[in-house]
Design a protein around this motif. Sequence first.
Motif, PDB file in Angstrom:
ATOM      1  N   ALA A   1       0.833  -1.205   0.000  1.00  0.00           N
ATOM      2  CA  ALA A   1       0.000   0.000   0.000  1.00  0.00           C
ATOM      3  C   ALA A   1       0.868   1.255   0.000  1.00  0.00           C
ATOM      4  N   ILE A   2       0.430   2.263  -0.744  1.00  0.00           N
ATOM      5  CA  ILE A   2       1.074   3.567  -0.774  1.00  0.00           C
ATOM      6  C   ILE A   2       0.088   4.574  -0.203  1.00  0.00           C
ATOM      7  N   ALA A   3       0.514   5.298   0.811  1.00  0.00           N
ATOM      8  CA  ALA A   3      -0.362   6.255   1.472  1.00  0.00           C
ATOM      9  C   ALA A   3      -0.895   7.279   0.483  1.00  0.00           C
ATOM     10  N   GLY A   4      -2.234   7.481   0.510  1.00  0.00           N
ATOM     11  CA  GLY A   4      -2.875   8.470  -0.342  1.00  0.00           C
ATOM     12  C   GLY A   4      -3.069   8.028  -1.774  1.00  0.00           C
ATOM     13  N   GLN A   5      -2.747   6.766  -2.088  1.00  0.00           N
ATOM     14  CA  GLN A   5      -2.896   6.270  -3.454  1.00  0.00           C
ATOM     15  C   GLN A   5      -3.849   5.085  -3.444  1.00  0.00           C
ATOM     16  N   PRO A   6      -5.071   5.257  -3.954  1.00  0.00           N
ATOM     17  CA  PRO A   6      -6.066   4.186  -3.852  1.00  0.00           C
ATOM     18  C   PRO A   6      -5.735   2.951  -4.701  1.00  0.00           C
ATOM     19  N   GLN A   7      -5.193   3.144  -5.894  1.00  0.00           N
ATOM     20  CA  GLN A   7      -4.900   1.988  -6.724  1.00  0.00           C
ATOM     21  C   GLN A   7      -3.532   1.403  -6.360  1.00  0.00           C
ATOM     22  N   GLN A   8      -3.400   0.112  -6.485  1.00  0.00           N
ATOM     23  CA  GLN A   8      -2.148  -0.558  -6.177  1.00  0.00           C
ATOM     24  C   GLN A   8      -1.280  -0.630  -7.434  1.00  0.00           C
ATOM     25  N   GLU A   9      -0.001  -0.305  -7.276  1.00  0.00           N
ATOM     26  CA  GLU A   9       0.925  -0.328  -8.402  1.00  0.00           C
ATOM     27  C   GLU A   9       2.242  -0.934  -7.933  1.00  0.00           C
ATOM     28  N   CYS A  10       2.679  -1.965  -8.617  1.00  0.00           N
ATOM     29  CA  CYS A  10       3.967  -2.567  -8.275  1.00  0.00           C
ATOM     30  C   CYS A  10       4.478  -3.369  -9.452  1.00  0.00           C
ATOM     31  N   SER A  11       5.716  -3.792  -9.363  1.00  0.00           N
ATOM     32  CA  SER A  11       6.322  -4.574 -10.424  1.00  0.00           C
ATOM     33  C   SER A  11       7.464  -5.389  -9.853  1.00  0.00           C
ATOM     34  N   THR A  12       7.671  -6.551 -10.430  1.00  0.00           N
ATOM     35  CA  THR A  12       8.825  -7.383 -10.100  1.00  0.00           C
ATOM     36  C   THR A  12       9.872  -7.204 -11.198  1.00  0.00           C
ATOM     37  N   MET A  13      11.082  -6.893 -10.793  1.00  0.00           N
ATOM     38  CA  MET A  13      12.177  -6.689 -11.745  1.00  0.00           C
ATOM     39  C   MET A  13      13.106  -7.900 -11.665  1.00  0.00           C
ATOM     40  N   THR A  14      13.003  -8.785 -12.643  1.00  0.00           N
ATOM     41  CA  THR A  14      13.700 -10.068 -12.615  1.00  0.00           C
ATOM     42  C   THR A  14      14.972 -10.013 -13.444  1.00  0.00           C
ATOM     43  N   PHE A  15      16.081 -10.387 -12.813  1.00  0.00           N
ATOM     44  CA  PHE A  15      17.367 -10.364 -13.495  1.00  0.00           C
ATOM     45  C   PHE A  15      17.438 -11.474 -14.544  1.00  0.00           C
ATOM     46  N   ILE A  16      18.099 -11.171 -15.686  1.00  0.00           N
ATOM     47  CA  ILE A  16      18.254 -12.133 -16.781  1.00  0.00           C
ATOM     48  C   ILE A  16      19.711 -12.570 -16.819  1.00  0.00           C
ATOM     49  N   PRO A  17      20.073 -13.680 -16.177  1.00  0.00           N
ATOM     50  CA  PRO A  17      21.485 -14.092 -16.129  1.00  0.00           C
ATOM     51  C   PRO A  17      21.969 -14.599 -17.480  1.00  0.00           C
ATOM     52  N   LYS A  18      23.258 -14.508 -17.668  1.00  0.00           N
ATOM     53  CA  LYS A  18      23.865 -15.044 -18.877  1.00  0.00           C
ATOM     54  C   LYS A  18      23.834 -16.566 -18.829  1.00  0.00           C
ATOM     55  N   SER A  19      23.524 -17.176 -19.958  1.00  0.00           N
ATOM     56  CA  SER A  19      23.515 -18.627 -20.047  1.00  0.00           C
ATOM     57  C   SER A  19      23.983 -19.046 -21.425  1.00  0.00           C
ATOM     58  N   GLY A  20      24.500 -20.277 -21.531  1.00  0.00           N
ATOM     59  CA  GLY A  20      24.969 -20.787 -22.807  1.00  0.00           C
ATOM     60  C   GLY A  20      26.332 -20.228 -23.166  1.00  0.00           C
ATOM     61  N   THR A  21      26.880 -20.714 -24.262  1.00  0.00           N
ATOM     62  CA  THR A  21      28.192 -20.277 -24.732  1.00  0.00           C
ATOM     63  C   THR A  21      28.142 -20.041 -26.231  1.00  0.00           C
ATOM     64  N   GLY A  22      29.142 -19.298 -26.718  1.00  0.00           N
ATOM     65  CA  GLY A  22      29.253 -19.053 -28.146  1.00  0.00           C
ATOM     66  C   GLY A  22      28.037 -18.354 -28.706  1.00  0.00           C
ATOM     67  N   ILE A  23      27.642 -18.759 -29.914  1.00  0.00           N
ATOM     68  CA  ILE A  23      26.509 -18.098 -30.572  1.00  0.00           C
ATOM     69  C   ILE A  23      25.178 -18.442 -29.914  1.00  0.00           C
ATOM     70  N   ALA A  24      25.194 -19.458 -29.031  1.00  0.00           N
ATOM     71  CA  ALA A  24      23.967 -19.842 -28.336  1.00  0.00           C
ATOM     72  C   ALA A  24      23.800 -19.099 -27.017  1.00  0.00           C
ATOM     73  N   ALA A  25      24.751 -18.231 -26.652  1.00  0.00           N
ATOM     74  CA  ALA A  25      24.684 -17.519 -25.383  1.00  0.00           C
ATOM     75  C   ALA A  25      23.522 -16.527 -25.395  1.00  0.00           C
ATOM     76  N   SER A  26      22.918 -16.349 -24.229  1.00  0.00           N
ATOM     77  CA  SER A  26      21.828 -15.392 -24.079  1.00  0.00           C
ATOM     78  C   SER A  26      21.920 -14.781 -22.694  1.00  0.00           C
ATOM     79  N   GLY A  27      21.093 -13.788 -22.447  1.00  0.00           N
ATOM     80  CA  GLY A  27      21.103 -13.141 -21.143  1.00  0.00           C
ATOM     81  C   GLY A  27      22.027 -11.939 -21.098  1.00  0.00           C
ATOM     82  N   PHE A  28      21.980 -11.231 -19.971  1.00  0.00           N
ATOM     83  CA  PHE A  28      22.724  -9.986 -19.796  1.00  0.00           C
ATOM     84  C   PHE A  28      24.227 -10.211 -19.972  1.00  0.00           C
ATOM     85  N   ARG A  29      24.859  -9.376 -20.785  1.00  0.00           N
ATOM     86  CA  ARG A  29      26.286  -9.350 -21.065  1.00  0.00           C
ATOM     87  C   ARG A  29      26.726 -10.442 -22.031  1.00  0.00           C
ATOM     88  N   ALA A  30      25.808 -11.220 -22.570  1.00  0.00           N
ATOM     89  CA  ALA A  30      26.182 -12.229 -23.562  1.00  0.00           C
ATOM     90  C   ALA A  30      26.564 -11.531 -24.868  1.00  0.00           C
TER      91      ALA A  30
END
Length: 785
Positions: free
Chosen positions: A733-762
């Motif tokens: 709850a946020i004081a003075g704000q009737p509607q609820q607002e939130c979000s989950t920020m999910t990290f995207i880890p690096k996975s795989g190797t070579g041309i198949a690598a994906s995720g942050f910093r790949a």
Amino acid sequence: MHRTGDELLNTPKIDWQINQKNHASFLYHRLRWDSPGGVQTQATNTYAIDAFGNDFVKLDYGLAKLDTLVTSRISNEVRYQFGRELNDETQQPVSAYSQQNLAGLNGVTATSAGGFSPNITYVGLDNPSSGAGMYLGSPYYSYRKALPDETKWQIGDTAAWVKGNHSLKFGVDMIHNYDLLNNTYESNGVYTYNYIGNYFADLLNEGGAKGVCNSTGSVTAPGTTGTDYTGAAPCGTYVQGFGPTTWSINTMDYGYFAEDHWKLTPRLTLDLGVRYDYESLPAPYSSLVAPVGSFVPYLSSTNGLCAAYTGPGTCPTLAAQANITNHPSDKNNIGPRIGIAYDPMGDGKTTVRLGYGLYYGRVTNGVLLNNLLNTGSPNGQYVSSTFSPNSAGAPLFPNLVTTASFSFPTSNFFSQNFQNPMVHEFDFSIQRELVRGVVAQVSYMGALGRELPNAENINLNPNANTSTGTNPNGVIQSVITVSDTNNAGPIPNGTLFVVPTYSKGASTTSNLINPNFGAVNELFSNINSSYHAAVAEIQDKSSRFVQYDVNYTWSHAADFNQNESTTTLSTGFIDPYNIDGFKKGGNYGNSSFNVPNRLVAWAIIDGPTVDGGGFAKWLANGWSLNPVYQAQNGLPYSAAINSGSVAGNAYSSGVNGGGISSWIPEIGRNTYQMKRTMVADMRLEKQFEVSAYDHPYHFQLMGEFFNVANHPNVTSVINGAYNLSAQTTGCPAIAGQPQQECSTMTFIPKSGTGIAASGFRAINNADSNFAYSPRQVQLSLRLDF
């Protein structure tokens, strides 16, 4: 796909010694570039055989110059230049497939009942940008008759006067540019299909049969799965460009300068100068800033954007002062310059140099045109709102429509006090000859950019939400929770922070200051940048067989997200109203071109000369080897939001819902670096001479090797670090704000190797631009006669 690029260059020159005091020269430069199928330059691409586009360039420049020796101490040079450049892109010969399946009616030139001029539409099939599908038909660049057709003339005069220890120069330089554009973006219509079955359904329907739209995700009722397609509209989405095809602008640049090269003593030289620059900018097109239909231009005299504001609180001053008719004129561009050269030892082996100059740039014609054309007026060029399947007014594939509307247009205008960009440049160096032919130098230099161009969307509403319902009317507070169970990312798992967020309310425009527009981009001169560097260099020319140069540069470049575009300026600041309250607006950080360390070394190695005659001398002499080595830090990049929204009621993307930038202020801008790059190039050269008919002919045989070690130099990485998942229930709850607002920020880890690598910093690309490429070998023969 067969593609060629043919270039023809001609540069004749005439020198004429009129008399002892006057010398004239005339030069003409002619270039023709013709490249059938050459608009798309990649080795492979997802385009049909007739969709690559023809590229043609026509360039003609002439220069006339008269040098006059007025007296033994006074000389004058007058110059005149005239030129024209035409860039033209056209449709390739249409394939039999396009002629049969993609030739529709253009909806413009009615010649008989139901009959229009033929047109080849543009089709994007199954997401071509991902490499899964392809583009068909006539792309938007198939009808660029002039982009631009530029005519330019320039006149300049420089006078020189030697008086005592002074060498004085005075001059004037005037340049006139006339740019003509003949291009309407996507005027041939664009159909987009996310599912190939829907495209086939439209093909069947075109021949009179009934197709079946196969996905409810891309078709609205009544075109549902399993239901025969009625033929009232395409199974895919459709957009089309409208508006006048041809626009033009004129600019005039003036420059005046004076300089004094003053030899104070045999050991001290002083250079003093000043230059004044002025660029005359064209006024807005009167037809594009005048009321027409539902278009009401915003003027400062009528409270700017705030004339239509109905939200909470007060409308910000920045929006109230918005004026679509602004015509800036920057007349204070005075640039002083100073240079000092000093020999402290008096032996001619040591030199100390100090220099400073203030320089002004110009507002490019590309930026001018895009800003003047895109006011939001229906009298200008615009792309229609998207026609969804079976929507009212949608064309029957592959036809075009005669008219269309565009809702909530983007509007651009200049700030009243818009300035030409300027830069303070300075340097200090000490150079010393260590032994004969060996010179060492250390330098410190810098460049401070000021008043650089930037655009900001000032139509966002920065006032706090006061709505008591679930449709907010202003800035809301969203609680962000970081999800990173392995703590592999830059922000610890479970971190919570509250983010002020621009909201959309009941619709995507209801919370904007002026809901009749989408983004309203004001062009400011509010970006600063700084560059500092220290350089150490040693150069050895003491040997006639081996010469080399080694230099190392340490540097740091920082800015407020400088916009380097030469056409449309996009929003550079993360938040025009700084609702987050970040220091310096959260924009300050490393430049996108920041390279802290760079080493360059090159050498010229000449083979020894063999005396004598015959074949042995011809074979052994004239060899040269030229290696070049470069190594530096990789370019920086930011940890960014990959997808999702920060709040269920967020106006747009980004960390504050403003749709401005995806970098995360809590981490900073450009805080990561790609892997360092290394390139070793080499040229092996053999020179020899052949005589024929008592005339010598000089040949150069060269073998050039680029990236000899075939080192993989990273040119791109995945910078999407987090996905956002917004919700409007179960939130803190946020004081003075009737509607609820939130979000989950999910990290995207690096996975795989070579041309198949994906995720942050790949790594997702290497050796794929003009600076870095895989190993290449080039052989060439040059003849001088």
